[in-house]
Design an enzyme around this catalytic site. Sequence first.
Site, PDB file in Angstrom:
ATOM      1  N   ASP A  30       0.844  -1.194   0.000  1.00 53.44           N
ATOM      2  CA  ASP A  30       0.000   0.000   0.000  1.00 53.44           C
ATOM      3  C   ASP A  30       0.884   1.251   0.000  1.00 53.44           C
ATOM      4  O   ASP A  30       1.907   1.312   0.701  1.00 53.44           O
ATOM      5  CB  ASP A  30      -0.920  -0.023   1.231  1.00 53.44           C
ATOM      6  CG  ASP A  30      -2.046   0.977   1.130  1.00 53.44           C
ATOM      7  OD1 ASP A  30      -3.208   0.541   1.015  1.00 53.44           O
ATOM      8  OD2 ASP A  30      -1.770   2.206   1.172  1.00 53.44           O
ATOM      9  N   ASN A  87     -12.862  -2.962   2.400  1.00 50.39           N
ATOM     10  CA  ASN A  87     -13.780  -1.834   2.533  1.00 50.39           C
ATOM     11  C   ASN A  87     -14.709  -1.807   1.316  1.00 50.39           C
ATOM     12  O   ASN A  87     -14.245  -1.931   0.179  1.00 50.39           O
ATOM     13  CB  ASN A  87     -12.995  -0.518   2.619  1.00 50.39           C
ATOM     14  CG  ASN A  87     -12.125  -0.461   3.862  1.00 50.39           C
ATOM     15  OD1 ASN A  87     -12.518  -0.942   4.924  1.00 50.39           O
ATOM     16  ND2 ASN A  87     -10.937   0.129   3.738  1.00 50.39           N
ATOM     17  N   GLY A  93     -15.209   3.595   3.895  1.00 56.17           N
ATOM     18  CA  GLY A  93     -13.945   4.265   3.620  1.00 56.17           C
ATOM     19  C   GLY A  93     -13.260   3.792   2.342  1.00 56.17           C
ATOM     20  O   GLY A  93     -12.074   4.054   2.151  1.00 56.17           O
ATOM     21  N   GLN A  94     -13.998   3.105   1.478  1.00 55.58           N
ATOM     22  CA  GLN A  94     -13.381   2.680   0.220  1.00 55.58           C
ATOM     23  C   GLN A  94     -13.071   3.899  -0.631  1.00 55.58           C
ATOM     24  O   GLN A  94     -13.933   4.759  -0.847  1.00 55.58           O
ATOM     25  CB  GLN A  94     -14.309   1.728  -0.548  1.00 55.58           C
ATOM     26  CG  GLN A  94     -13.645   1.155  -1.810  1.00 55.58           C
ATOM     27  CD  GLN A  94     -14.512   0.145  -2.553  1.00 55.58           C
ATOM     28  OE1 GLN A  94     -15.696  -0.031  -2.235  1.00 55.58           O
ATOM     29  NE2 GLN A  94     -13.936  -0.505  -3.539  1.00 55.58           N
ATOM     30  N   HIS A 100     -10.293  -4.764  -3.371  1.00 57.90           N
ATOM     31  CA  HIS A 100      -8.965  -5.088  -2.842  1.00 57.90           C
ATOM     32  C   HIS A 100      -9.094  -5.501  -1.387  1.00 57.90           C
ATOM     33  O   HIS A 100      -9.899  -4.949  -0.642  1.00 57.90           O
ATOM     34  CB  HIS A 100      -8.009  -3.900  -2.971  1.00 57.90           C
ATOM     35  CG  HIS A 100      -8.550  -2.616  -2.446  1.00 57.90           C
ATOM     36  ND1 HIS A 100      -9.448  -1.832  -3.153  1.00 57.90           N
ATOM     37  CD2 HIS A 100      -8.350  -1.971  -1.275  1.00 57.90           C
ATOM     38  CE1 HIS A 100      -9.756  -0.767  -2.448  1.00 57.90           C
ATOM     39  NE2 HIS A 100      -9.120  -0.829  -1.295  1.00 57.90           N
ATOM     40  N   HIS A 102      -7.057  -5.569   2.075  1.00 59.54           N
ATOM     41  CA  HIS A 102      -5.876  -5.108   2.802  1.00 59.54           C
ATOM     42  C   HIS A 102      -5.377  -6.264   3.675  1.00 59.54           C
ATOM     43  O   HIS A 102      -6.175  -6.841   4.433  1.00 59.54           O
ATOM     44  CB  HIS A 102      -6.237  -3.948   3.743  1.00 59.54           C
ATOM     45  CG  HIS A 102      -6.742  -2.704   3.063  1.00 59.54           C
ATOM     46  ND1 HIS A 102      -5.971  -1.563   2.929  1.00 59.54           N
ATOM     47  CD2 HIS A 102      -7.946  -2.408   2.507  1.00 59.54           C
ATOM     48  CE1 HIS A 102      -6.674  -0.622   2.321  1.00 59.54           C
ATOM     49  NE2 HIS A 102      -7.882  -1.104   2.049  1.00 59.54           N
TER      50      HIS A 102
HETATM   51  P1  DGP Z   1      -9.485   1.751   0.429  1.00 59.85           P
HETATM   52  O1  DGP Z   1      -9.579   2.956   1.306  1.00 59.85           O
HETATM   53  O2  DGP Z   1      -9.943   0.465   1.124  1.00 59.85           O
HETATM   54  O3  DGP Z   1     -10.155   1.957  -0.901  1.00 59.85           O
HETATM   55  O4  DGP Z   1      -7.917   1.558   0.176  1.00 59.85           O
HETATM   56  C1  DGP Z   1      -7.253   2.024  -0.944  1.00 59.85           C
HETATM   57  C2  DGP Z   1      -5.784   1.948  -0.628  1.00 59.85           C
HETATM   58  O5  DGP Z   1      -5.063   2.037  -1.845  1.00 59.85           O
HETATM   59  C3  DGP Z   1      -5.258   3.075   0.261  1.00 59.85           C
HETATM   60  O6  DGP Z   1      -4.784   2.511   1.486  1.00 59.85           O
HETATM   61  C4  DGP Z   1      -4.110   3.700  -0.510  1.00 59.85           C
HETATM   62  C5  DGP Z   1      -3.854   2.714  -1.608  1.00 59.85           C
HETATM   63  N1  DGP Z   1      -3.480   3.289  -2.874  1.00 59.85           N
HETATM   64  C6  DGP Z   1      -4.165   4.237  -3.575  1.00 59.85           C
HETATM   65  N2  DGP Z   1      -3.538   4.495  -4.730  1.00 59.85           N
HETATM   66  C7  DGP Z   1      -2.450   3.675  -4.763  1.00 59.85           C
HETATM   67  C8  DGP Z   1      -1.411   3.476  -5.714  1.00 59.85           C
HETATM   68  O7  DGP Z   1      -1.346   4.093  -6.776  1.00 59.85           O
HETATM   69  N3  DGP Z   1      -0.452   2.568  -5.383  1.00 59.85           N
HETATM   70  C9  DGP Z   1      -0.489   1.846  -4.221  1.00 59.85           C
HETATM   71  N4  DGP Z   1       0.495   0.974  -4.002  1.00 59.85           N
HETATM   72  N5  DGP Z   1      -1.458   2.012  -3.312  1.00 59.85           N
HETATM   73  C10 DGP Z   1      -2.420   2.919  -3.579  1.00 59.85           C
END
Ligand code: DGP
Length: 114
Positions: A30, A87, A93-94, A100, A102
């Site tokens: 992340d 999420n 909080g998505q 995805h 986590h």
């Molecule tokens: P959510 O809030 O459950 O939709 O989580 C989305 C997650 O994705 C957040 O923790 C940050 C991560 N994220 C967003 N954009 C990118 C990206 O371009 N690269 C990576 N590695 N993570 C990302």
Amino acid sequence: MSACIFCRIVAREIPADIVHENDHVLAFRDLRPVAPSHVLVIPKRHIDSVREAETDDVELLGHVMIGARDVAQKLGVAAGGYRVVVNNGDDAGQTVFHLHAHVLAGRSLVWPPG
Ligand code: DGP
């Protein structure tokens, strides 16, 4: 070119720190980790979230969970324990609407989550 940032990571159009991959899923660290180990497991086929899943997506959803298991084993956090969080939608909080999971580990995780 896809508008979905995670589809673009699957297509290698955007770089990511990939820790696991097979025919069905991709897992990468992340960008904004909230635990010492914080990896996202995504299906390669786009689906917005669990909300939009069809019964026919049962294999895809299973592959995401097995992907989380494989990631935890690869990172060496399986024995100590880890959390798998999905999420779904705004209230949860998505922020990225490509399903995805986590995988969080490396610290004591409180319950209930915020
Ligand atoms: P959510 O809030 O459950 O939709 O989580 C989305 C997650 O994705 C957040 O923790 C940050 C991560 N994220 C967003 N954009 C990118 C990206 O371009 N690269 C990576 N590695 N993570 C990302």
